[in-house]
Design an enzyme around this catalytic site. Sequence first.
Site, PDB file in Angstrom:
ATOM      1  CE1 TYR A 108      -1.957  -0.390  -7.825  1.00  0.00           C
ATOM      2  CE2 TYR A 108      -1.991  -2.059  -9.495  1.00  0.00           C
ATOM      3  CZ  TYR A 108      -1.396  -0.973  -8.933  1.00  0.00           C
ATOM      4  OH  TYR A 108      -0.256  -0.484  -9.468  1.00  0.00           O
ATOM      5  CD  GLU A 109      -1.629  -4.400  -3.368  1.00  0.00           C
ATOM      6  OE1 GLU A 109      -1.968  -4.952  -2.317  1.00  0.00           O
ATOM      7  OE2 GLU A 109      -1.096  -5.007  -4.313  1.00  0.00           O
ATOM      8  N   GLY A 110      -6.642  -2.671  -2.185  1.00  0.00           N
ATOM      9  CA  GLY A 110      -7.693  -2.084  -1.344  1.00  0.00           C
ATOM     10  C   GLY A 110      -8.090  -0.731  -1.914  1.00  0.00           C
ATOM     11  NE  ARG A 123      -4.091  -2.050   1.771  1.00  0.00           N
ATOM     12  CZ  ARG A 123      -5.081  -2.454   2.555  1.00  0.00           C
ATOM     13  NH1 ARG A 123      -5.112  -2.075   3.826  1.00  0.00           N
ATOM     14  NH2 ARG A 123      -6.029  -3.217   2.087  1.00  0.00           N
ATOM     15  CD  GLN A 134      -5.849   1.493   1.462  1.00  0.00           C
ATOM     16  OE1 GLN A 134      -5.151   1.559   2.476  1.00  0.00           O
ATOM     17  NE2 GLN A 134      -5.944   0.390   0.736  1.00  0.00           N
TER      18      GLN A 134
END
Lengths: 593, 593
Positions: free
Chosen positions: B440-442, B296, B447
Amino acid sequence: MPRYTAPIRDLKFIFHDLLALHSYADVPGFEEATPDLIDAIIEEAGKFTGDVLAPLNKVGDEQGCRRLPDGSVVTPDGFRDAYQQFVDNGWPLLNKPVEAGGQGLPYVLGMATSEMTSSANMAFGMYPGLTSGAYEALMNGGSDAQKALYGPKMASGQWAGTMNLTEPQCGTDLGLIKTKAVPQPDGSYKITGQKIWISGGEQDLTENIIHLVLARIDGAPEGIKGISLFVVPKFILSEDGQLGPRNSLSCGGLEEKMGIHGNATCVMNYDGATGWLVGEANKGMRTMFVMMNEARLGVGMQGLAQAEVAYQNAVDFARDRLQSRALTGPAAPDKPADPIIVHPDVRRMLMDQKAFIEGARAFAYWTALCGDLQHKAPDEKDRARAADYMALMTPVIKAFLTDRGYKMTNEALQVHGGSGFTREWGMEQFVRDCRITLIYEGTNGIQALDLVGRKLAANGGRAVFTFFAELDDFIGLHQDDPDLQIFVEALKTTKVQLETGTSWLMRNGMTDFNNAAAASFDYLQLFGLTAMTYMWALMAKVSLEKKGLDPFYDDKLVTGRYFVDRIAPEAAMHLAKLQTGAAPIMALAEDRF
Amino acid sequence: MPRYTAPIRDLKFIFHDLLALHSYADVPGFEEATPDLIDAIIEEAGKFTGDVLAPLNKVGDEQGCRRLPDGSVVTPDGFRDAYQQFVDNGWPLLNKPVEAGGQGLPYVLGMATSEMTSSANMAFGMYPGLTSGAYEALMNGGSDAQKALYGPKMASGQWAGTMNLTEPQCGTDLGLIKTKAVPQPDGSYKITGQKIWISGGEQDLTENIIHLVLARIDGAPEGIKGISLFVVPKFILSEDGQLGPRNSLSCGGLEEKMGIHGNATCVMNYDGATGWLVGEANKGMRTMFVMMNEARLGVGMQGLAQAEVAYQNAVDFARDRLQSRALTGPAAPDKPADPIIVHPDVRRMLMDQKAFIEGARAFAYWTALCGDLQHKAPDEKDRARAADYMALMTPVIKAFLTDRGYKMTNEALQVHGGSGFTREWGMEQFVRDCRITLIYEGTNGIQALDLVGRKLAANGGRAVFTFFAELDDFIGLHQDDPDLQIFVEALKTTKVQLETGTSWLMRNGMTDFNNAAAASFDYLQLFGLTAMTYMWALMAKVSLEKKGLDPFYDDKLVTGRYFVDRIAPEAAMHLAKLQTGAAPIMALAEDRF
């Protein structure tokens, strides 16, 4: 594949409740536009755009246009047939004058078909959109003979029209145009030069293309005062309007772009092409501006239209996609997870979109009605006021609706998560297509300069002061109405902010033009937010009157409240930013970036 | 073609002036990182990324990756060779532990090479980026045997690593994972299922690919508590680490996407593939989170990196493009028009970008330093504080830097006008590539939930209260310094706003979780703006100390002033929005959108 369903209910609300078009029966063109006719037209347009144009949107994006070695251009599969249906159904004639074979219906009604066309297939919609702009320019600036020769077939869409302004060395600054026009003994001109980014410069949809070209007559004054406008048809016409020889102009290449792939963006080469002067020599910009002003409203509408179609698909996705449980407890306990529409952050994005779209739609049609009234209102004072508003609001609509429309297509993509980034779901196409609207027909920065540098100052600020007075009237009339209180309060606040910004500009922009330019972006945003707040106040008023007849009116009030609570507060930030003036913006030396 | 020149001067400022890395010589790994070594490394990395990776960026976009009928994937021309150079030059080993053959240099220094790689060629940078994340996860969760087997060759980049989380029915909500793991008598597992959106799932850059795969062991508990992590190599290794037979896994297809075409986004089919459990059964998420947290921060850096390269090209364009005259009189009277950098609205866009980029860079590296200190600081209190900050700031960096980074790439495109929309100039690629970083990555919404739902509350709010105390210390120390006054005042203001927002959340978010979720987006923005204001205050302080040594420091102060005047005021708007709570957001019924 994404879907498009025309927002018929909201358009009926705009036409019947908000603008009350039936109350303008004394205005030529409106007497025919009964509520029933309006409903029939928008329902029919909704069907056509949803059934015929929307399914071609993805095809257009994937195939794009192809230029063959002979310079001809092939549009994507299905475009030709759809265009023929578009013309056969008479859509371009809807608001063309009766004497040109049109139906003579109001301009504001034509905006609805533009909106739908843009939502369903923006790249397709640009072909007739530009034809319509070119038609208006010819009707405004052309001779009677030119009007008769080109008008009817452009009005119907049988022939297309284009705008040829940009050259490699000039976009915004048209004074730098190099394309030359050499007078010929027969009164025509030989046009030579290269134009770039010409939308629909070549295509296979129409049998002729009528190019309007800005060029410089030999010996004309330098700069913008030496620019003339010419009509340069692809096929030269005989005096009775029959297609004659091919003119010496050709498409030299197609631009590869981020989006609107279904529209042919052409490099156009004029090699001594035969053209005829439109209007007076060296006064080409005047006529071109007529065309551009109308086109700018249309571009604002494109921003809104992309936001609308993206929103519809974001709502569908948010209802279908199951992911995680609601924080307040399972909403769909029988399913493996809840639909993501239960999550507040998803709901926030959807409400942002809905509140923008409905407010922007009201603003755009309210302004478009001024487009009718400025020419046709029986009372001269009404015509003047409408003309003032039309001039004042056009740059705001263009920039505000495209800036925000683009943000909203991005929010709609975001609702889709990873699916939004894939081609398959089509959301990224809306984002890519929408991106151009912030740029063409004058970048949004140019719109902001037009607003602060030209439109505000015109006639001693008459337009903006008239607008303030209208807001004051509304506030005065409704400030004791408890049901409208939040709207009146929000309007009071944004109006004071806009007035503060306006007087800041008057005090600081005259002494240092850089202050005006530095503040222009934020001023335009502040203006747009104030106008949208007013629209929401007007919509709340009519919705309160009709509450109980249809849950639609309750939804309007809920959405309006969202706007007032969560979007109108952005105005304060723009005021704070505009008041910094040019100093922080210009402090860093040019060579230190 | 766009250019990329690594921001060496600014990185030196960050490392030497702002973070003063030389003052951490008591921290393992830092004693070697002398200013000279740091400079040599970033200069070398700047050359490599600018000369080798940047020229392949457009090629990668245009060609994309190809999947051959046998399931193998071909990366764009030049990627293979560039990757080999990347490995041969030892870039992946820079901050890997000495015992794994690495140089053992600080993590924060490795961020500089990540930034440059992402700016030069984001799609390329994802291959080693994900390998690095997978390596970290294995080092954290794997057995000693696994570390020995896979570690060294993943550390060097000779083998690649991937993260396999997403399935068609689950992205955010990994509790819905269906991929199955069946225990085998020899202690391995047979993995069966389909994973989608696997970056670098198949490629032709490395001889082996080590997949980390989330799956559910037969009979495991429902939901997230039944998810385990497996290491599943493309080629199964013999005990001595030699490549053995091909595993039963394959790339079933490539995703067509909006951007990052040079990176292969794969559908991965696991058909009874042989895998080994990493860490404990049913505790796979714990290890995966280690990997994700690091990833992240890297994604936040990608947002910044795209903004940086887009900015550089916007500056070039603004200096070269001649269009219209300055409002204050011709700036380049010998030319047909002035360069557009003279126009305040263009300057506004460039300053927006510059002030964001430099503030974001400071914020990202300041946080990355915590990544070193949390493990290696000699004092336990320092380790705890760094770990708190790392956890707290990671979602802010990820979402704030990508949200704003994307806006800034769009501003850089806008500076280019029509050219920005064409493929030729490459600006639209930066926008398209950057768009994924918000997802992406959440997603950024996730977040924000992580920030308000997990990070704020952890240890009774210890991290955020420590941060407030640090801001108070700065304010207390410097509030009488006239040169720093504007920075201290801005910091006071945003800090009070963030405190107000935090206590609003504590009061209203606990009683109704929807309030916390509804406020999360604006709270994260407010947090990011406050942290950036603090970064600018810190940068102003060191710049004042060095003023006169280099005009660079004067530029910093000018840019910092711009941030304070024109960006920090956005905090008030986010506070106003977050305080509306969930009511206006959730008022519209689900079926009324």
